[in-house]
Design an enzyme around this catalytic site. Structure first.
Site, PDB file in Angstrom:
ATOM      1  N   ILE A  32       1.033  -1.203   0.022  1.00  0.00           N
ATOM      2  CA  ILE A  32      -0.100   0.117   0.001  1.00  0.00           C
ATOM      3  C   ILE A  32       0.913   1.228   0.078  1.00  0.00           C
ATOM      4  O   ILE A  32       0.406   2.251  -0.505  1.00  0.00           O
ATOM      5  CB  ILE A  32      -1.150  -0.101   1.089  1.00  0.00           C
ATOM      6  CG1 ILE A  32      -2.088   0.746   0.858  1.00  0.00           C
ATOM      7  CG2 ILE A  32      -0.254   0.256   2.469  1.00  0.00           C
ATOM      8  CD1 ILE A  32      -3.463   0.740   1.775  1.00  0.00           C
ATOM      9  N   GLN A  95      10.152  -4.494  11.537  1.00  0.00           N
ATOM     10  CA  GLN A  95       8.924  -5.245  11.275  1.00  0.00           C
ATOM     11  C   GLN A  95       7.612  -4.798  11.879  1.00  0.00           C
ATOM     12  O   GLN A  95       7.642  -4.631  13.178  1.00  0.00           O
ATOM     13  CB  GLN A  95       8.869  -6.775  11.710  1.00  0.00           C
ATOM     14  CG  GLN A  95       7.776  -7.788  11.404  1.00  0.00           C
ATOM     15  CD  GLN A  95       7.917  -9.166  11.603  1.00  0.00           C
ATOM     16  OE1 GLN A  95       8.651  -9.444  12.355  1.00  0.00           O
ATOM     17  NE2 GLN A  95       6.715 -10.096  11.351  1.00  0.00           N
ATOM     18  N   HIS A 101       6.124 -11.764   5.754  1.00  0.00           N
ATOM     19  CA  HIS A 101       5.815 -11.516   4.530  1.00  0.00           C
ATOM     20  C   HIS A 101       7.168 -11.057   3.891  1.00  0.00           C
ATOM     21  O   HIS A 101       8.166 -10.642   4.557  1.00  0.00           O
ATOM     22  CB  HIS A 101       4.984 -10.158   4.303  1.00  0.00           C
ATOM     23  CG  HIS A 101       5.473  -9.230   5.568  1.00  0.00           C
ATOM     24  ND1 HIS A 101       5.305  -9.303   6.873  1.00  0.00           N
ATOM     25  CD2 HIS A 101       6.363  -7.855   5.352  1.00  0.00           C
ATOM     26  CE1 HIS A 101       5.710  -8.329   7.421  1.00  0.00           C
ATOM     27  NE2 HIS A 101       6.232  -7.171   6.580  1.00  0.00           N
TER      28      HIS A 101
HETATM   29  P1  AMP Z   1       7.052  -4.284   7.594  1.00  0.00           P
HETATM   30  O1  AMP Z   1       7.507  -2.996   7.945  1.00  0.00           O
HETATM   31  O2  AMP Z   1       8.201  -5.127   6.940  1.00  0.00           O
HETATM   32  O3  AMP Z   1       6.366  -5.288   8.560  1.00  0.00           O
HETATM   33  O4  AMP Z   1       6.111  -4.516   6.207  1.00  0.00           O
HETATM   34  C1  AMP Z   1       4.704  -4.102   6.323  1.00  0.00           C
HETATM   35  C2  AMP Z   1       4.244  -3.642   4.881  1.00  0.00           C
HETATM   36  O5  AMP Z   1       3.153  -3.769   4.739  1.00  0.00           O
HETATM   37  C3  AMP Z   1       4.435  -2.274   4.738  1.00  0.00           C
HETATM   38  O6  AMP Z   1       5.416  -2.029   3.568  1.00  0.00           O
HETATM   39  C4  AMP Z   1       3.223  -1.635   4.417  1.00  0.00           C
HETATM   40  O7  AMP Z   1       3.243  -0.469   3.759  1.00  0.00           O
HETATM   41  C5  AMP Z   1       2.374  -2.795   4.060  1.00  0.00           C
HETATM   42  N1  AMP Z   1       0.870  -2.622   4.498  1.00  0.00           N
HETATM   43  C6  AMP Z   1       0.540  -2.280   5.477  1.00  0.00           C
HETATM   44  N2  AMP Z   1      -0.833  -2.236   5.322  1.00  0.00           N
HETATM   45  C7  AMP Z   1      -1.184  -2.946   4.158  1.00  0.00           C
HETATM   46  C8  AMP Z   1      -2.407  -3.159   3.262  1.00  0.00           C
HETATM   47  N3  AMP Z   1      -3.578  -2.822   3.702  1.00  0.00           N
HETATM   48  N4  AMP Z   1      -2.096  -3.515   2.038  1.00  0.00           N
HETATM   49  C9  AMP Z   1      -1.060  -3.418   1.566  1.00  0.00           C
HETATM   50  N5  AMP Z   1       0.016  -3.501   2.120  1.00  0.00           N
HETATM   51  C10 AMP Z   1       0.159  -3.088   3.388  1.00  0.00           C
END
Ligand code: AMP
Length: 115
Positions: A32, A95, A101
């Site tokens: 996102i 994280q 992920h």
């Molecule tokens: P991390 O910081 O490695 O845990 O990454 C989490 C990722 O999830 C970040 O890059 C966010 O931008 C992404 N994210 C959070 N909410 C959503 C969502 N609803 N749809 C798509 N990506 C998301």
């Protein structure tokens, strides 16, 4: 019961996402807040918090995720130019979502080391 993570809600189709790929084992969708022209996430449907919680019995699942990553980088046209696969684990690595992920980031030149 602990509250669902945002990614579990995406798996359960409770919140929308731009889904690129889905099968019984994993889901891929665009981030996102993209950090590059191409930025998508690939997640297992199994609830695994982070790399710390991967078990030996998850070997096939993790291997499958990387095969999906390879396919999607071809579909997205970044396989040849290059890309980065990143998984942040825990607080020091920033994280933010406690569901394993893999970020796949490409479409621009990157620097090393990461911040
Ligand atoms: P991390 O910081 O490695 O845990 O990454 C989490 C990722 O999830 C970040 O890059 C966010 O931008 C992404 N994210 C959070 N909410 C959503 C969502 N609803 N749809 C798509 N990506 C998301």
């Amino acid at each position: 019961m602990s509250e669902k993570t945002i990614f579990q809600k995406i798996i359960d189709k409770e919140i929308p996402a731009e889904i690129l790929y889905e099968d019984d084992l994993c889901l891929a969708f665009r981030d996102i807040m993209p950090q590059a022209p191409t930025h998508f996430l690939v997640i297992p449907k199994k609830e695994i918090v982070s790399v710390n919680e991967i078990e030996e019995s998850d070997a096939t699942l993790i291997g499958h995720i990387f095969s999906v990553i390879r396919k999607l980088t071809q579909d997205e046209g970044i396989a040849e130019s290059g890309y980065r696969v990143v998984t942040n684990c825990g607080t020091d690595a920033c994280q933010t979502v406690p569901h394993l992920h893999y970020h796949v980031i490409g479409g621009r030149n990157m620097t090393w080391p990461p911040g």
